[in-house]
Design an enzyme around this catalytic site. Sequence first.
Site, short mmCIF file in Angstrom:
data_model
loop_
_atom_site.label_atom_id
_atom_site.label_comp_id
_atom_site.label_asym_id
_atom_site.label_seq_id
_atom_site.Cartn_x
_atom_site.Cartn_y
_atom_site.Cartn_z
N HIS A 137 0.82 -1.21 0.00
CA HIS A 137 0.00 0.00 0.00
C HIS A 137 0.86 1.26 0.00
O HIS A 137 0.52 2.24 -0.67
CB HIS A 137 -0.91 -0.01 1.23
CG HIS A 137 -1.84 1.16 1.31
ND1 HIS A 137 -3.15 1.10 0.89
CD2 HIS A 137 -1.67 2.43 1.76
CE1 HIS A 137 -3.73 2.26 1.06
NE2 HIS A 137 -2.85 3.08 1.60
N GLU A 147 -8.37 6.21 -5.73
CA GLU A 147 -7.69 5.01 -5.26
C GLU A 147 -8.70 3.89 -5.07
O GLU A 147 -9.91 4.08 -5.23
CB GLU A 147 -6.95 5.29 -3.95
CG GLU A 147 -7.86 5.57 -2.76
CD GLU A 147 -7.08 5.84 -1.48
OE1 GLU A 147 -5.89 6.19 -1.57
OE2 GLU A 147 -7.67 5.70 -0.40
N SER A 148 -8.21 2.72 -4.70
CA SER A 148 -9.09 1.59 -4.44
C SER A 148 -9.08 1.23 -2.96
O SER A 148 -8.12 1.54 -2.25
CB SER A 148 -8.66 0.37 -5.27
OG SER A 148 -7.38 -0.06 -4.89
N HIS A 149 -10.15 0.60 -2.51
CA HIS A 149 -10.26 0.13 -1.13
C HIS A 149 -10.82 -1.29 -1.15
O HIS A 149 -11.85 -1.58 -0.54
CB HIS A 149 -11.16 1.08 -0.33
CG HIS A 149 -10.55 1.50 0.97
ND1 HIS A 149 -11.19 1.36 2.18
CD2 HIS A 149 -9.34 2.04 1.26
CE1 HIS A 149 -10.41 1.81 3.15
NE2 HIS A 149 -9.29 2.23 2.62
N ASN A 150 -10.10 -2.17 -1.83
CA ASN A 150 -10.63 -3.49 -2.14
C ASN A 150 -10.62 -4.46 -0.96
O ASN A 150 -11.65 -5.04 -0.62
CB ASN A 150 -9.84 -4.11 -3.30
CG ASN A 150 -9.78 -3.20 -4.51
OD1 ASN A 150 -10.68 -2.39 -4.73
ND2 ASN A 150 -8.73 -3.30 -5.29
N HIS A 151 -9.44 -4.67 -0.36
CA HIS A 151 -9.34 -5.64 0.73
C HIS A 151 -10.27 -5.30 1.89
O HIS A 151 -11.00 -6.17 2.37
CB HIS A 151 -7.89 -5.73 1.22
CG HIS A 151 -7.05 -6.68 0.43
ND1 HIS A 151 -7.18 -6.83 -0.92
CD2 HIS A 151 -6.07 -7.55 0.82
CE1 HIS A 151 -6.30 -7.74 -1.35
NE2 HIS A 151 -5.63 -8.20 -0.31
N GLU A 198 -4.31 3.26 12.35
CA GLU A 198 -4.89 3.97 11.21
C GLU A 198 -6.30 4.48 11.54
O GLU A 198 -7.16 4.59 10.65
CB GLU A 198 -4.92 3.05 9.99
CG GLU A 198 -3.52 2.65 9.53
CD GLU A 198 -3.52 1.67 8.37
OE1 GLU A 198 -4.53 1.60 7.65
OE2 GLU A 198 -2.50 0.97 8.19
#
Length: 365
Positions: free
Chosen positions: A61, A107-111, A333
């Site tokens: 990431h 962006e992606s937030h796949n997981h 986070e």
Amino acid sequence: MRRFEVGIRDANDEELTRISEGMGLSLSLEEMQRLKRYFAAKEREPTDVELQSIAQAWSEHCCYKSSKNVLQKFIFGIEAPQNMLVIKEDAGVLEFDKDHAYVFAFESHNHPSAIEPYGGAATGIGGIVRDVICMGAQPIALIDPLFFGPLDYGYDKLPAEVKHPRFLFNGVVAGISDYGNRIGIPTCAGMVYFDEGYVGNCVVNVGCVGIMKKADLSRSMAKQGEVLVLVGGKTGRDGIHGVTFASVELTGEEEFRSAVQLGDPITKEPLMHAILEANGKRLISGMKDFGGGGLSCAVNEMCHAGGCGAEIHLERVKLKEEGLSAWEIWVSESQERFLIAVEPDNVDELLAVFDKWDVDAVAIG
């Protein structure tokens, strides 16, 4: 605040792998061997804080270790006359007219969405909005291209530990709409595509557009002598190992659920206004949002960009709960947080702005 040494200098390959897995580092054996050689040369063992910090920085990431070469070859070198700041910051800044610029992040937030679709998609929106804000821009629109397996996919064909596409679809759409509505930013464009290729891992893309005066542009850097102020939400155990989790192959195991951050749009809305007001008053020298890696990445990236180091007092960080270890505070986070660099003479006025908006702010370094 206590730190602990981790014995890796005399560890064999099996023990190195066990350390990486046990600490949630998601580092390969080759990477652990590299760390072993480094600390052997230093004639000391690493602390838990150091290993966790390195793991964040070396995650897929944060450093794009699988895609970096492709990006450098085909993307990073693209030049266009409207470019003001691209690639080097949290979001791209492009000229709109003589006095204004527009900011775009995608962006992606796949997981996270595959594990906890509502929270994963909601925090994807929260993160992309923060990227635009930390450039000094007012977010005005969201875009969300989404990709899932067929909604009528047979349960008898569903792989073990994989959530059904309809469950993922409903959760993702609800997370996006709820978060965006609560901060007052509309989703103006997007798409939905269904294919069996996305049964094992949905693709959740999030984008945000913002507008700003060119004079309000803020850089993600800190310079020597400036004070670092943490603003926004409190720090907790939610989202710990989010970026290292994003570097591993999904198995569907629920143990990863704690790696998904918890969004808080009710905190984000006044936080956004407080930052834009402080930036308009020229109180902010630089800022960066807390995304992947938390403090460990925000501090390191801002100071690296400004050519300086930093001394951080983790005991000053406001916590959601007692008992967090130093490394947990360092890599958490937890959402809705920014790190702001400010001149010492402007600290009191900056804190007053955030107090007016009822948003936590504390100088930590």
